[in-house]
Motif scaffolding. Sequence first.
Motif, PDB file in Angstrom:
ATOM      1  N   GLY A 117      19.361   8.757  22.397  1.00 49.56           N
ATOM      2  CA  GLY A 117      19.891   7.472  21.966  1.00 49.56           C
ATOM      3  C   GLY A 117      18.987   6.307  22.291  1.00 49.56           C
ATOM      4  O   GLY A 117      19.132   5.233  21.704  1.00 49.56           O
ATOM      5  N   SER A 118      18.039   6.502  23.224  1.00 48.55           N
ATOM      6  CA  SER A 118      17.129   5.416  23.575  1.00 48.55           C
ATOM      7  C   SER A 118      16.020   5.315  22.533  1.00 48.55           C
ATOM      8  O   SER A 118      15.895   6.145  21.628  1.00 48.55           O
ATOM      9  CB  SER A 118      16.544   5.646  24.964  1.00 48.55           C
ATOM     10  N   ALA A 119      15.197   4.294  22.650  1.00 50.70           N
ATOM     11  CA  ALA A 119      14.146   4.066  21.669  1.00 50.70           C
ATOM     12  C   ALA A 119      13.039   5.105  21.798  1.00 50.70           C
ATOM     13  O   ALA A 119      12.777   5.640  22.880  1.00 50.70           O
ATOM     14  CB  ALA A 119      13.561   2.666  21.851  1.00 50.70           C
ATOM     15  N   ALA A 120      12.386   5.383  20.674  1.00 54.24           N
ATOM     16  CA  ALA A 120      11.138   6.142  20.678  1.00 54.24           C
ATOM     17  C   ALA A 120      10.003   5.133  20.753  1.00 54.24           C
ATOM     18  O   ALA A 120       9.970   4.163  19.986  1.00 54.24           O
ATOM     19  CB  ALA A 120      11.032   6.985  19.416  1.00 54.24           C
ATOM     20  N   VAL A 121       9.064   5.344  21.674  1.00 56.59           N
ATOM     21  CA  VAL A 121       7.971   4.397  21.870  1.00 56.59           C
ATOM     22  C   VAL A 121       6.642   5.148  21.944  1.00 56.59           C
ATOM     23  O   VAL A 121       6.603   6.364  22.116  1.00 56.59           O
ATOM     24  CB  VAL A 121       8.160   3.571  23.157  1.00 56.59           C
ATOM     25  N   ARG A 140      14.082   2.216  17.012  1.00 58.79           N
ATOM     26  CA  ARG A 140      15.042   1.682  17.976  1.00 58.79           C
ATOM     27  C   ARG A 140      15.915   2.733  18.639  1.00 58.79           C
ATOM     28  O   ARG A 140      16.470   2.503  19.719  1.00 58.79           O
ATOM     29  CB  ARG A 140      15.944   0.664  17.275  1.00 58.79           C
ATOM     30  N   SER A 141      16.080   3.887  18.002  1.00 56.81           N
ATOM     31  CA  SER A 141      17.029   4.877  18.498  1.00 56.81           C
ATOM     32  C   SER A 141      16.549   6.265  18.121  1.00 56.81           C
ATOM     33  O   SER A 141      16.214   6.511  16.959  1.00 56.81           O
ATOM     34  CB  SER A 141      18.416   4.624  17.890  1.00 56.81           C
ATOM     35  N   ALA A 142      16.507   7.161  19.111  1.00 59.42           N
ATOM     36  CA  ALA A 142      16.114   8.552  18.867  1.00 59.42           C
ATOM     37  C   ALA A 142      17.227   9.458  19.355  1.00 59.42           C
ATOM     38  O   ALA A 142      17.473   9.568  20.555  1.00 59.42           O
ATOM     39  CB  ALA A 142      14.808   8.875  19.582  1.00 59.42           C
ATOM     40  N   CYS A 143      17.910  10.103  18.415  1.00 60.04           N
ATOM     41  CA  CYS A 143      19.056  10.952  18.750  1.00 60.04           C
ATOM     42  C   CYS A 143      18.713  12.421  18.503  1.00 60.04           C
ATOM     43  O   CYS A 143      17.651  12.747  18.003  1.00 60.04           O
ATOM     44  CB  CYS A 143      20.275  10.544  17.927  1.00 60.04           C
ATOM     45  N   ASN A 144      19.668  13.284  18.861  1.00 63.19           N
ATOM     46  CA  ASN A 144      19.496  14.733  18.938  1.00 63.19           C
ATOM     47  C   ASN A 144      18.701  15.024  20.213  1.00 63.19           C
ATOM     48  O   ASN A 144      17.764  14.302  20.543  1.00 63.19           O
ATOM     49  CB  ASN A 144      18.788  15.321  17.718  1.00 63.19           C
ATOM     50  N   THR A 166      22.995   7.497  16.016  1.00 62.98           N
ATOM     51  CA  THR A 166      24.075   8.503  16.071  1.00 62.98           C
ATOM     52  C   THR A 166      24.703   8.760  14.702  1.00 62.98           C
ATOM     53  O   THR A 166      25.810   9.288  14.616  1.00 62.98           O
ATOM     54  CB  THR A 166      25.183   8.115  17.067  1.00 62.98           C
ATOM     55  N   THR A 167      24.018   8.395  13.610  1.00 62.01           N
ATOM     56  CA  THR A 167      24.643   8.489  12.287  1.00 62.01           C
ATOM     57  C   THR A 167      23.831   9.241  11.249  1.00 62.01           C
ATOM     58  O   THR A 167      24.403   9.842  10.336  1.00 62.01           O
ATOM     59  CB  THR A 167      24.935   7.088  11.723  1.00 62.01           C
ATOM     60  N   ARG A 168      22.502   9.201  11.297  1.00 55.53           N
ATOM     61  CA  ARG A 168      21.708   9.790  10.224  1.00 55.53           C
ATOM     62  C   ARG A 168      20.569  10.643  10.778  1.00 55.53           C
ATOM     63  O   ARG A 168      19.938  10.294  11.771  1.00 55.53           O
ATOM     64  CB  ARG A 168      21.100   8.710   9.320  1.00 55.53           C
ATOM     65  N   MET A 169      20.301  11.755  10.091  1.00 55.28           N
ATOM     66  CA  MET A 169      19.093  12.519  10.322  1.00 55.28           C
ATOM     67  C   MET A 169      17.986  11.894   9.484  1.00 55.28           C
ATOM     68  O   MET A 169      18.224  11.459   8.355  1.00 55.28           O
ATOM     69  CB  MET A 169      19.302  13.986   9.947  1.00 55.28           C
ATOM     70  N   ALA A 170      16.762  11.853  10.031  1.00 56.07           N
ATOM     71  CA  ALA A 170      15.667  11.194   9.329  1.00 56.07           C
ATOM     72  C   ALA A 170      14.332  11.779   9.762  1.00 56.07           C
ATOM     73  O   ALA A 170      14.242  12.503  10.754  1.00 56.07           O
ATOM     74  CB  ALA A 170      15.685   9.692   9.602  1.00 56.07           C
ATOM     75  N   TRP A 171      13.295  11.455   8.992  1.00 58.98           N
ATOM     76  CA  TRP A 171      11.932  11.682   9.468  1.00 58.98           C
ATOM     77  C   TRP A 171      11.180  10.366   9.368  1.00 58.98           C
ATOM     78  O   TRP A 171      11.448   9.538   8.501  1.00 58.98           O
ATOM     79  CB  TRP A 171      11.242  12.810   8.708  1.00 58.98           C
ATOM     80  N   LEU A 172      10.259  10.160  10.297  1.00 61.31           N
ATOM     81  CA  LEU A 172       9.577   8.878  10.413  1.00 61.31           C
ATOM     82  C   LEU A 172       8.074   9.089  10.459  1.00 61.31           C
ATOM     83  O   LEU A 172       7.573   9.997  11.135  1.00 61.31           O
ATOM     84  CB  LEU A 172      10.016   8.131  11.672  1.00 61.31           C
ATOM     85  N   GLU A 173       7.350   8.237   9.720  1.00 63.37           N
ATOM     86  CA  GLU A 173       5.896   8.308   9.687  1.00 63.37           C
ATOM     87  C   GLU A 173       5.298   6.959  10.073  1.00 63.37           C
ATOM     88  O   GLU A 173       5.926   5.908   9.887  1.00 63.37           O
ATOM     89  CB  GLU A 173       5.414   8.708   8.295  1.00 63.37           C
ATOM     90  N   PRO A 174       4.073   6.968  10.608  1.00 62.25           N
ATOM     91  CA  PRO A 174       3.455   5.697  10.989  1.00 62.25           C
ATOM     92  C   PRO A 174       3.264   4.775   9.789  1.00 62.25           C
ATOM     93  O   PRO A 174       2.993   5.217   8.667  1.00 62.25           O
ATOM     94  CB  PRO A 174       2.098   6.139  11.564  1.00 62.25           C
ATOM     95  N   ALA A 175       3.417   3.485  10.044  1.00 65.04           N
ATOM     96  CA  ALA A 175       3.144   2.485   9.016  1.00 65.04           C
ATOM     97  C   ALA A 175       1.639   2.254   8.905  1.00 65.04           C
ATOM     98  O   ALA A 175       0.851   2.719   9.730  1.00 65.04           O
ATOM     99  CB  ALA A 175       3.860   1.186   9.366  1.00 65.04           C
ATOM    100  N   GLU A 176       1.222   1.522   7.881  1.00 64.61           N
ATOM    101  CA  GLU A 176      -0.202   1.214   7.719  1.00 64.61           C
ATOM    102  C   GLU A 176      -0.714   0.436   8.922  1.00 64.61           C
ATOM    103  O   GLU A 176      -1.827   0.662   9.397  1.00 64.61           O
ATOM    104  CB  GLU A 176      -0.421   0.431   6.427  1.00 64.61           C
ATOM    105  N   ASP A 177       0.097  -0.484   9.418  1.00 65.94           N
ATOM    106  CA  ASP A 177      -0.216  -1.200  10.652  1.00 65.94           C
ATOM    107  C   ASP A 177       0.219  -0.321  11.821  1.00 65.94           C
ATOM    108  O   ASP A 177       1.413  -0.075  12.002  1.00 65.94           O
ATOM    109  CB  ASP A 177       0.538  -2.521  10.681  1.00 65.94           C
ATOM    110  N   PRO A 178      -0.708   0.195  12.630  1.00 68.61           N
ATOM    111  CA  PRO A 178      -0.318   1.128  13.689  1.00 68.61           C
ATOM    112  C   PRO A 178       0.578   0.520  14.746  1.00 68.61           C
ATOM    113  O   PRO A 178       1.223   1.262  15.500  1.00 68.61           O
ATOM    114  CB  PRO A 178      -1.664   1.563  14.281  1.00 68.61           C
ATOM    115  N   TYR A 179       0.644  -0.806  14.798  1.00 71.63           N
ATOM    116  CA  TYR A 179       1.470  -1.448  15.815  1.00 71.63           C
ATOM    117  C   TYR A 179       2.855  -1.830  15.293  1.00 71.63           C
ATOM    118  O   TYR A 179       3.686  -2.342  16.043  1.00 71.63           O
ATOM    119  CB  TYR A 179       0.744  -2.682  16.364  1.00 71.63           C
ATOM    120  N   ALA A 180       3.100  -1.575  14.020  1.00 70.58           N
ATOM    121  CA  ALA A 180       4.419  -1.842  13.447  1.00 70.58           C
ATOM    122  C   ALA A 180       5.349  -0.680  13.713  1.00 70.58           C
ATOM    123  O   ALA A 180       4.921   0.435  14.037  1.00 70.58           O
ATOM    124  CB  ALA A 180       4.298  -2.077  11.941  1.00 70.58           C
ATOM    125  N   GLU A 181       6.672  -0.929  13.592  1.00 68.76           N
ATOM    126  CA  GLU A 181       7.615   0.181  13.657  1.00 68.76           C
ATOM    127  C   GLU A 181       7.302   1.175  12.547  1.00 68.76           C
ATOM    128  O   GLU A 181       6.782   0.806  11.485  1.00 68.76           O
ATOM    129  CB  GLU A 181       9.056  -0.328  13.527  1.00 68.76           C
TER     130      GLU A 181
END
Length: 380
Positions: A117-121, A140-144, A166-181
């Motif tokens: 539930g805490s952030a992924a950093v 902001r939130s990493a669940c499972n 706590t609501t959706r399954m997802a996959w996340l990839e880096p943005a073009e700006d490496p310092y962006a979410e």
Amino acid sequence: MRSWSGRLGWLGLSLGAAAVCIVGANPSWTDDVQFKKVVLDTRFVSEGAAVGDVNKDGKLDIMAGNAWYEAPDWTPHEIAPVKEYDPKLAWSNSFNNWAADLNGDGWVDQIVIGRPGSAAVWRENPKGEAGPWKVHTIWRSACNESPLYVDLLGTGQKVLVMGYDTTRMAWLEPAEDPYAEWICHDVSELNGAGSGRYWHGLGAGDITGDGRNEIITKDGYYTPPADPCSELWTFVNADLGDDCAHMFVLDSDEGGVLSTSAHNRGVWWFRQTAAGFKKTTIDDQISVTHAAEMVRLGDSINLITGKRKWGHPPGVDPGSEEAHLVVRYEFQDGKWVRHIIDEDSGVGTQFEVSDVNGDDRLDIVTSNKNGVFLFVQTSD
């Protein structure tokens, strides 16, 4: 696997219909894969670990939470001020660690996910400068309880696979700006399987045999659409057992999924049949196997796992006070054979299998409430 992107057919093995899963030793089988245990730390600093060349000296180092250990003597250094947690009363702020150069500067950085539930950093490598590593938010939130960092789409780029909010399954990839979410791609509808904060069980692999990876949960799996970046994935219901840790897809006549019990007893193979998935128990004794990896050692597939110390407070989980094993289950002659690697360390919530010392043999790195450990493979 977190994702087992390779298939057992590619590895030249067959798990045919006649295969029977067993546990135990047979005098006719010799354990020709041995490991030497190295204790890096006896403090409880993390339940996840990663391997990478932190200081660019050509040697792979080990990261565990707020500390990194410099090869070859494993001298500890701080990534952030190291807090020693009471293993009976507390959890660390580090459940999952991975190493990657996220800003493209040639220096390996650290991905950290804390309690569910805490952030992924990610923490930016300071290139040899003193002081804490700068922290950047991935999401902001990493669940499972078993988030994945894998090459989900077969592009050569690893992505994060996890629930969020706590609501959706997802996959996340880096943005073009490496310092962006990072860019978040939803996989599930609201409250989809696997998306909950304390949901147990997650994997990625080609369960349908179409050459593309599915996202697997204990209640079924998500199949990718034509455009996995902008469309929701289709969920297929399937009974893949009780709360588990990491899940791995097998390629065989029957197919199926391997998983290990997160807070109870059991290591399981769910074989794929015309009537659905059929459960076969590999080991009904070991408990709280809250992390697992699937690798090839020599000529055989091995499921590596172990006991997590006090996943809940002492005495709560079955076998809570039993030996903290690290074990591997080797597929031999149609049977699963258990080999004990260690009896006094265990695993945490995530660990890494990697060739740490560069001798072309896979080693095991764990971090948990007993400390930080390296198991160096010593023979073929």
